[in-house]
Design an enzyme around this catalytic site. Structure first.
Site, PDB file in Angstrom:
ATOM      1  N   LYS A  65      44.835  -7.725  20.137  1.00  0.00           N
ATOM      2  CA  LYS A  65      43.573  -7.583  19.396  1.00  0.00           C
ATOM      3  C   LYS A  65      42.855  -6.343  19.919  1.00  0.00           C
ATOM      4  CE  LYS A  65      42.290 -12.242  18.004  1.00  0.00           C
ATOM      5  NZ  LYS A  65      41.222 -13.254  18.075  1.00  0.00           N
ATOM      6  N   HIS A  92      29.504 -15.954  21.878  1.00  0.00           N
ATOM      7  CA  HIS A  92      29.147 -14.763  21.093  1.00  0.00           C
ATOM      8  C   HIS A  92      27.699 -14.838  20.619  1.00  0.00           C
ATOM      9  CE1 HIS A  92      33.598 -13.736  19.978  1.00  0.00           C
ATOM     10  NE2 HIS A  92      33.256 -13.317  21.174  1.00  0.00           N
ATOM     11  N   GLU A  97      46.517 -15.193  14.431  1.00  0.00           N
ATOM     12  CA  GLU A  97      45.478 -16.220  14.400  1.00  0.00           C
ATOM     13  C   GLU A  97      45.340 -16.906  13.046  1.00  0.00           C
ATOM     14  OE1 GLU A  97      42.108 -15.263  16.885  1.00  0.00           O
ATOM     15  OE2 GLU A  97      40.855 -16.671  15.789  1.00  0.00           O
ATOM     16  N   HIS A  99      30.165 -10.970  29.017  1.00  0.00           N
ATOM     17  CA  HIS A  99      30.954 -11.792  28.099  1.00  0.00           C
ATOM     18  C   HIS A  99      31.400 -13.103  28.768  1.00  0.00           C
ATOM     19  CE1 HIS A  99      33.858 -12.728  24.961  1.00  0.00           C
ATOM     20  NE2 HIS A  99      34.790 -12.842  25.874  1.00  0.00           N
ATOM     21  N   ASN A 108      39.584 -19.090  21.513  1.00  0.00           N
ATOM     22  CA  ASN A 108      38.152 -18.833  21.334  1.00  0.00           C
ATOM     23  C   ASN A 108      37.282 -19.991  21.818  1.00  0.00           C
ATOM     24  OD1 ASN A 108      38.495 -16.293  20.164  1.00  0.00           O
ATOM     25  ND2 ASN A 108      38.970 -17.236  18.192  1.00  0.00           N
ATOM     26  N   HIS A 112      33.669 -19.572  22.661  1.00  0.00           N
ATOM     27  CA  HIS A 112      33.285 -18.238  22.195  1.00  0.00           C
ATOM     28  C   HIS A 112      32.313 -18.258  21.017  1.00  0.00           C
ATOM     29  CE1 HIS A 112      36.311 -16.915  24.970  1.00  0.00           C
ATOM     30  NE2 HIS A 112      36.153 -15.650  24.647  1.00  0.00           N
ATOM     31  N   ARG A 125      46.219 -19.888  17.552  1.00  0.00           N
ATOM     32  CA  ARG A 125      45.630 -18.875  18.437  1.00  0.00           C
ATOM     33  C   ARG A 125      44.109 -19.033  18.554  1.00  0.00           C
ATOM     34  NH1 ARG A 125      46.893 -12.361  19.055  1.00  0.00           N
ATOM     35  NH2 ARG A 125      45.181 -12.005  20.513  1.00  0.00           N
ATOM     36  N   LYS A 159      48.471 -17.396  27.702  1.00  0.00           N
ATOM     37  CA  LYS A 159      48.053 -16.611  26.545  1.00  0.00           C
ATOM     38  C   LYS A 159      49.278 -16.136  25.764  1.00  0.00           C
ATOM     39  CE  LYS A 159      45.114 -13.265  24.448  1.00  0.00           C
ATOM     40  NZ  LYS A 159      43.939 -12.410  24.488  1.00  0.00           N
ATOM     41  N   GLU A 198      37.358 -16.829  31.765  1.00  0.00           N
ATOM     42  CA  GLU A 198      38.506 -16.889  30.846  1.00  0.00           C
ATOM     43  C   GLU A 198      39.680 -17.628  31.508  1.00  0.00           C
ATOM     44  OE1 GLU A 198      38.122 -15.872  27.759  1.00  0.00           O
ATOM     45  OE2 GLU A 198      36.659 -14.226  27.759  1.00  0.00           O
ATOM     46  N   ARG A 244      48.402   5.987  11.618  1.00  0.00           N
ATOM     47  CA  ARG A 244      48.712   4.583  11.271  1.00  0.00           C
ATOM     48  C   ARG A 244      49.409   3.826  12.388  1.00  0.00           C
ATOM     49  NH1 ARG A 244      49.995   7.407   6.746  1.00  0.00           N
ATOM     50  NH2 ARG A 244      48.428   7.277   5.126  1.00  0.00           N
TER      51      ARG A 244
HETATM   52  N1  LIG Z   1      40.965  -7.799  22.785  1.00  0.00           N
HETATM   53  C1  LIG Z   1      40.824  -9.019  23.210  1.00  0.00           C
HETATM   54  O1  LIG Z   1      41.658  -9.889  22.954  1.00  0.00           O
HETATM   55  C2  LIG Z   1      39.638  -9.357  24.049  1.00  0.00           C
HETATM   56  C3  LIG Z   1      39.602 -10.572  24.747  1.00  0.00           C
HETATM   57  C4  LIG Z   1      38.519 -10.816  25.584  1.00  0.00           C
HETATM   58  C5  LIG Z   1      37.514  -9.875  25.710  1.00  0.00           C
HETATM   59  N2  LIG Z   1      37.581  -8.713  25.009  1.00  0.00           N
HETATM   60  C6  LIG Z   1      36.533  -7.705  25.143  1.00  0.00           C
HETATM   61  O2  LIG Z   1      36.575  -7.195  26.479  1.00  0.00           O
HETATM   62  C7  LIG Z   1      35.290  -6.679  26.800  1.00  0.00           C
HETATM   63  C8  LIG Z   1      34.891  -7.127  28.172  1.00  0.00           C
HETATM   64  O3  LIG Z   1      35.821  -6.612  29.101  1.00  0.00           O
HETATM   65  P1  LIG Z   1      35.476  -6.497  30.645  1.00  0.00           P
HETATM   66  O4  LIG Z   1      34.888  -7.751  31.099  1.00  0.00           O
HETATM   67  O5  LIG Z   1      36.688  -5.979  31.297  1.00  0.00           O
HETATM   68  O6  LIG Z   1      34.270  -5.445  30.660  1.00  0.00           O
HETATM   69  P2  LIG Z   1      34.219  -3.865  30.905  1.00  0.00           P
HETATM   70  O7  LIG Z   1      35.377  -3.191  30.321  1.00  0.00           O
HETATM   71  O8  LIG Z   1      32.867  -3.443  30.473  1.00  0.00           O
HETATM   72  O9  LIG Z   1      34.321  -3.758  32.499  1.00  0.00           O
HETATM   73  C9  LIG Z   1      33.303  -4.310  33.298  1.00  0.00           C
HETATM   74  C10 LIG Z   1      32.732  -3.278  34.268  1.00  0.00           C
HETATM   75  O10 LIG Z   1      33.633  -3.095  35.352  1.00  0.00           O
HETATM   76  C11 LIG Z   1      33.936  -1.718  35.512  1.00  0.00           C
HETATM   77  N3  LIG Z   1      35.278  -1.680  36.074  1.00  0.00           N
HETATM   78  C12 LIG Z   1      36.448  -1.865  35.446  1.00  0.00           C
HETATM   79  N4  LIG Z   1      37.451  -1.927  36.319  1.00  0.00           N
HETATM   80  C13 LIG Z   1      36.916  -1.749  37.539  1.00  0.00           C
HETATM   81  C14 LIG Z   1      37.446  -1.725  38.851  1.00  0.00           C
HETATM   82  N5  LIG Z   1      38.750  -1.961  39.078  1.00  0.00           N
HETATM   83  N6  LIG Z   1      36.602  -1.502  39.881  1.00  0.00           N
HETATM   84  C15 LIG Z   1      35.277  -1.329  39.660  1.00  0.00           C
HETATM   85  N7  LIG Z   1      34.709  -1.374  38.454  1.00  0.00           N
HETATM   86  C16 LIG Z   1      35.533  -1.588  37.405  1.00  0.00           C
HETATM   87  C17 LIG Z   1      33.760  -1.154  34.141  1.00  0.00           C
HETATM   88  O11 LIG Z   1      33.582   0.238  34.160  1.00  0.00           O
HETATM   89  C18 LIG Z   1      32.525  -1.913  33.670  1.00  0.00           C
HETATM   90  O12 LIG Z   1      31.372  -1.345  34.222  1.00  0.00           O
HETATM   91  C19 LIG Z   1      34.342  -7.163  25.714  1.00  0.00           C
HETATM   92  O13 LIG Z   1      34.063  -6.080  24.863  1.00  0.00           O
HETATM   93  C20 LIG Z   1      35.144  -8.222  24.978  1.00  0.00           C
HETATM   94  O14 LIG Z   1      34.802  -8.327  23.621  1.00  0.00           O
HETATM   95  C21 LIG Z   1      38.619  -8.443  24.191  1.00  0.00           C
HETATM   96 ZN   LIG Z   2      36.566 -13.945  25.812  1.00  0.00          ZN
END
Ligand SMILES: NC(=O)c1ccc[n+]([C@@H]2O[C@H](COP(=O)([O-])OP(=O)(O)OC[C@H]3O[C@@H](n4cnc5c(N)ncnc54)[C@H](O)[C@@H]3O)[C@@H](O)[C@H]2O)c1
Ligand SMILES: [Zn+2]
Length: 355
Positions: free
Chosen positions: A141, A250, A235, A263, A243, A246, A239, A225, A183, A119
């Protein structure tokens, strides 16, 4: 090790610092952020080989490592189950800490596993993409995708610490850097016109990975943020402005299938669709378009078709009582969530995805 800034996410008992700097990985003292010695590091097959060794210097010696396959398509319950299996197999107790080392995908999965295990156990974010550093690692999140939609399954679970080593961006592919910039642009567009202006002046330096420019963009994004999250952690209202772009974004991601557009790329085109639906003046619209294009991001949606876009948007979580809601701009730097929009203008905006 050089810390350039520390920002506090102010959430009462759940407050935590975001530490930004260079050379932090391996050198930063994590001792205060662990409750006990049990530690599970979640990374992936791309980031692990680059940064795990350095990260392990600051972790307990017998930390367990879970290396996930790379890619958004693995952001599933099955992958979360794998992380949970490792926690169980290593007899991690309630005092355990889960450390996420990677981009947003790793962070969202690891955070959700940390939220579920017993939990909720402690969680540390070590984001390594620009997107994760400015967005996904901050705010608590966590979650995974469902076949029927992105991020449909999840929980709020705040980290103890967000440790941002800007040096990790040196290995980040350009396309991923640009996706993160979407972003960053978003924060300027929704809350801070001055920062938007700074981005207009400094986009070239950001794309060249100038360390000072990147550190400032990350700091300002995290501050903005953190402010919004502190106001409305779960949210209930404000908050939702995070989005911006988005709902359309999405829909683009879902319609194309994960991985086709990143994304951030989908959000970039989505922000322009949302800005157009906002009916802000031509001048402001053009400024947003120019900045998105200067960042090397798409300003138009792909050819999905208006019908398909709309169907995907109806699945979006912001649909309340079957009424579509959008984050719209009153002007650049001033966003709000509303269900009051011009339906015929929406048709015209969606028509942009017809060809
Ligand atoms: N939780 C939240 O509030 C929130 C907010 C925005 C996005 N997200 C989520 O985040 C995800 C997207 O994240 P992302 O854009 O980081 O994508 P990702 O985690 O897929 O990373 C992008 C690519 O870069 C590679 N990588 C990461 N760090 C690296 C580095 N330093 N050097 C070389 N390669 C590297 C990864 O292995 C991957 O291939 C989505 O699933 C989205 O829904 C969540
Ligand atoms: Zn986003």
């Amino acid at each position: 090790m050089a810390i350039s800034s520390t920002i506090t996410v102010d959430l009462g008992a759940r407050s935590y610092p975001i530490v930004i700097g260079s050379g932090l990985l391996g050198d930063f003292d994590l001792a205060n952020y662990f409750n006990g010695p049990d530690c599970l590091v979640v990374s992936n097959e791309t980031v692990g080989p680059l940064y795990l060794k350095a990260a392990q210097k600051m972790l307990p010696p017998d930390s367990v490592v879970v290396s996930l396959p790379d890619g958004e398509e693995h952001k599933t319950l099955e992958t979360v189950a794998r992380v949970l299996d490792e926690l169980v197999a290593s007899h991690a107790n309630r005092d355990a800490t889960v450390v996420a080392l990677g981009g947003g995908v790793v962070g969202d999965i690891a955070g959700f596993a940390a939220a579920c295990y017993m939990r909720g156990v402690a969680f540390i974010q070590v984001p390594t993409t620009l997107l994760a550093q400015v967005d996904s690692s901050v705010g608590g999140k966590t979650g995974v995708n469902h076949e029927q939609g992105k991020n449909l399954i999840g929980a709020f679970h705040q980290p103890r610490l967000v440790l941002i080593d800007t040096d990790t961006l040196s290995t980040l592919p350009d396309r991923e850097l640009k996706a993160g910039l979407a972003e960053v642009i978003k924060y300027g567009a929704i809350t801070d016109l001055e920062f938007f202006g700074w981005l207009e002046a400094n986009m070239g330096e950001l794309l060249r990975k100038n360390p000072d420019a990147l550190a400032y963009a990350i700091q300002r994004s995290c501050e903005l943020k953190a402010e919004v999250v502190a106001e409305d952690e779960r949210e209930a209202g404000r908050r939702a402005i995070l989005n911006f772009g988005h709902t359309f974004g999405h829909a683009i991601e879902n319609s194309l299938g994960y991985g086709e557009w990143l994304h951030g790329e989908a959000v970039a085109a989505g922000m322009l669709m949302a800005a157009e639906l906002s009916n802000i003046g031509e001048g402001d619209l053009k400024r947003l378009q120019n900045l998105v294009e200067a960042a090397g991001l798409p300003a138009c949606p792909p050819a999905i078709g208006a019908q398909k876009m709309l169907a995907a948007m109806v699945m979006d979580k912001k649909v309340q009582a079957k009424q579509l809601r959008f984050v719209l701009l009153r002007s650049l730097g001033d966003a709000h969530l509303t269900s009051d929009y011009d339906a015929s203008l929406l048709d015209r905006v969606l028509a942009k995805s017809n060809s």
